[in-house]
Design a protein around this motif. Sequence first.
Motif, PDB file in Angstrom:
ATOM      1  N   ALA A  83       0.831  -1.202   0.000  1.00 27.20           N
ATOM      2  CA  ALA A  83       0.000   0.000   0.000  1.00 27.20           C
ATOM      3  C   ALA A  83       0.870   1.258   0.000  1.00 27.20           C
ATOM      4  O   ALA A  83       0.620   2.216  -0.740  1.00 27.20           O
ATOM      5  CB  ALA A  83      -0.921  -0.007   1.219  1.00 27.20           C
ATOM      6  N   ASN A  84       1.902   1.252   0.822  1.00 26.63           N
ATOM      7  CA  ASN A  84       2.847   2.371   0.856  1.00 26.63           C
ATOM      8  C   ASN A  84       4.061   2.006   0.021  1.00 26.63           C
ATOM      9  O   ASN A  84       4.874   1.168   0.397  1.00 26.63           O
ATOM     10  CB  ASN A  84       3.267   2.666   2.291  1.00 26.63           C
ATOM     11  CG  ASN A  84       4.218   3.863   2.359  1.00 26.63           C
ATOM     12  OD1 ASN A  84       4.473   4.524   1.342  1.00 26.63           O
ATOM     13  ND2 ASN A  84       4.752   4.138   3.539  1.00 26.63           N
ATOM     14  N   LYS A  85       4.188   2.635  -1.139  1.00 21.92           N
ATOM     15  CA  LYS A  85       5.227   2.246  -2.097  1.00 21.92           C
ATOM     16  C   LYS A  85       6.455   3.137  -2.037  1.00 21.92           C
ATOM     17  O   LYS A  85       7.391   2.945  -2.804  1.00 21.92           O
ATOM     18  CB  LYS A  85       4.654   2.282  -3.524  1.00 21.92           C
ATOM     19  CG  LYS A  85       3.445   1.386  -3.732  1.00 21.92           C
ATOM     20  CD  LYS A  85       2.846   1.586  -5.109  1.00 21.92           C
ATOM     21  CE  LYS A  85       1.664   0.659  -5.349  1.00 21.92           C
ATOM     22  NZ  LYS A  85       0.576   0.849  -4.357  1.00 21.92           N
ATOM     23  N   THR A  86       6.432   4.120  -1.178  1.00 24.43           N
ATOM     24  CA  THR A  86       7.519   5.093  -1.205  1.00 24.43           C
ATOM     25  C   THR A  86       8.478   4.892  -0.033  1.00 24.43           C
ATOM     26  O   THR A  86       8.131   4.341   1.006  1.00 24.43           O
ATOM     27  CB  THR A  86       6.964   6.525  -1.149  1.00 24.43           C
ATOM     28  OG1 THR A  86       6.206   6.680   0.055  1.00 24.43           O
ATOM     29  CG2 THR A  86       6.079   6.797  -2.349  1.00 24.43           C
ATOM     30  N   SER A  87       9.693   5.350  -0.243  1.00 18.45           N
ATOM     31  CA  SER A  87      10.703   5.314   0.802  1.00 18.45           C
ATOM     32  C   SER A  87      11.576   6.548   0.637  1.00 18.45           C
ATOM     33  O   SER A  87      11.404   7.339  -0.292  1.00 18.45           O
ATOM     34  CB  SER A  87      11.554   4.047   0.691  1.00 18.45           C
ATOM     35  OG  SER A  87      12.432   4.156  -0.419  1.00 18.45           O
ATOM     36  N   ASP A  88      12.531   6.710   1.549  1.00 20.96           N
ATOM     37  CA  ASP A  88      13.443   7.853   1.439  1.00 20.96           C
ATOM     38  C   ASP A  88      14.875   7.381   1.173  1.00 20.96           C
ATOM     39  O   ASP A  88      15.833   8.067   1.500  1.00 20.96           O
ATOM     40  CB  ASP A  88      13.383   8.698   2.710  1.00 20.96           C
ATOM     41  CG  ASP A  88      13.762   7.897   3.954  1.00 20.96           C
ATOM     42  OD1 ASP A  88      13.983   6.672   3.828  1.00 20.96           O
ATOM     43  OD2 ASP A  88      13.817   8.493   5.049  1.00 20.96           O
ATOM     44  N   LEU A  89      15.008   6.210   0.556  1.00 23.99           N
ATOM     45  CA  LEU A  89      16.340   5.647   0.317  1.00 23.99           C
ATOM     46  C   LEU A  89      17.211   6.565  -0.539  1.00 23.99           C
ATOM     47  O   LEU A  89      18.424   6.619  -0.368  1.00 23.99           O
ATOM     48  CB  LEU A  89      16.217   4.274  -0.356  1.00 23.99           C
ATOM     49  CG  LEU A  89      15.684   3.135   0.528  1.00 23.99           C
ATOM     50  CD1 LEU A  89      15.465   1.881  -0.299  1.00 23.99           C
ATOM     51  CD2 LEU A  89      16.650   2.853   1.671  1.00 23.99           C
ATOM     52  N   LEU A  90      16.596   7.251  -1.480  1.00 22.33           N
ATOM     53  CA  LEU A  90      17.366   8.158  -2.338  1.00 22.33           C
ATOM     54  C   LEU A  90      17.022   9.617  -2.050  1.00 22.33           C
ATOM     55  O   LEU A  90      17.168  10.479  -2.920  1.00 22.33           O
ATOM     56  CB  LEU A  90      17.114   7.834  -3.814  1.00 22.33           C
ATOM     57  CG  LEU A  90      17.580   6.468  -4.307  1.00 22.33           C
ATOM     58  CD1 LEU A  90      17.431   6.369  -5.826  1.00 22.33           C
ATOM     59  CD2 LEU A  90      19.023   6.183  -3.904  1.00 22.33           C
ATOM     60  N   ALA A  91      16.583   9.901  -0.836  1.00 19.47           N
ATOM     61  CA  ALA A  91      16.272  11.292  -0.469  1.00 19.47           C
ATOM     62  C   ALA A  91      17.510  12.163  -0.647  1.00 19.47           C
ATOM     63  O   ALA A  91      18.617  11.794  -0.236  1.00 19.47           O
ATOM     64  CB  ALA A  91      15.795  11.352   0.977  1.00 19.47           C
TER      65      ALA A  91
END
Length: 346
Positions: free
Chosen positions: A60-68
Motif C-alpha cells: 500500500a505504501n510504495k515510497t521510501s526515502d532511500l534516495l532522499a
Amino acid sequence: MSPVDRTSHNLPNRATSESQPGPGSGTHLRHLLGIEGMDAQEIVALLDRAESYVAVNQAANKTSDLLAGRTVINLFFETSTRTRTSFELAGKRLGADVINMEVAWSSIKKGETLIDTAMTLNAMHPDALIVRAPDSGAVQLLSEKVNCAVINAGDGSHEHPTQALLDALTIRRRRGEIAGLKVAISGDVAHSRVARSNIHLLTTLGAEVRVIAPPTLLPSGIETLGVTAFTDMRAGLADCDVVMMLRLQTERMQGSYVPSIREYFRFYGLDYDKLAHAKADALIMHPGPMNRGVEIDSVVADDIDRSAIREQVEMGVAVRMGVLDALTRQAPTRATTGDVDGSIGA
C-alpha cells in the motif's frame, strides 16, 4: 569504455533466493550503458536487487526515502511514455527528486551540441542521468562527459539494458531458472535494441536463443552473437519455452522491408496456429507498445494463461528501482567542480 563501467569489481557472488541482497546491499556500478560485457554474476545481482523491490511496489505504501536528496534527470531525445514513466515512478518511489526533460533530437545533431547539453546538466550536479537517444552510441558519448551515473534507456538500435533486465526478471519469476530455456525472439530483429540486449543477457545466463524474422529484418552475422536464426517462424518456435515478440519499427525503416502488413502477419504474426509449435505452456512476451494484428494477434496477447506482457510492465518499475539503487545510493560523492574526468569513480 565498457558498457558497464564499474567503481568496483567486487560484485557479490550469485545470490540465491535464500541470500538475496536487500535494497542497497552489494556494490554499485558506475554506469549502465548496455548488457554486452556484463557477466552472469553482475546480471544476477541486479535481478536479485530488483526482485527485492517487487513486493515494495505491491504494498500500500510504495515510497521510501532511500534516495532522499538524490537528483535523477530523465533526458529523453525520443518520445516515450512507457519507459520514461517507469523510470519516473522508480525514482519517486525511492524518494529521489526526479526531473523530466524532453529534447528535440533535431537540435542535437552535432556531437558538440550533445556535449554542451551534457556539460550543462553536469553543472546541475545530478546523481543520475537516464538517457534515451535515437542514435546508437550517443548515450555512451554523453556518459563520458558527466560525473554522475548514466543509464541507457535505449539508444538507436544498439541496446536497451533495463528492458532486457525486466524481461529476464519476468521469465525468472515464471520459470525459476533462465539457464536451459529455449527462447525465441521474433520480429524486427534488425532495428531492435531490445533484441540485442536480450540476446546478450539470455545467452550469458545460459539460455538457448533463437531469432526469427524475414531475411530483410535479420542482420547479417547475427549468429556471431550466439543465436540460431530462422526465417520460418513455425520451425523457429518448435519446442520453445518463451516466445518474445518484437514490434515492427517502421519509423526506423527507409524503404520497404516487408511486402505488406497483411503478408507480414500471415508469416510472422503470432497467432495460436504458430504458437502451437512452441511448448504447450510457452510464455508469451512483448516489450510494447504492441501493434495488434501486425506482430501479434489480440487474442494471443490478452491470453491471461499464457501472456506475461502486463507483468513485464510491472517488473519494469522494480528493475529500474533496483538499477537506480545500485548506481546512486552507495555511490561515492561525485566531483563538485565543472571539470569532467571520465575516470572519476572508475
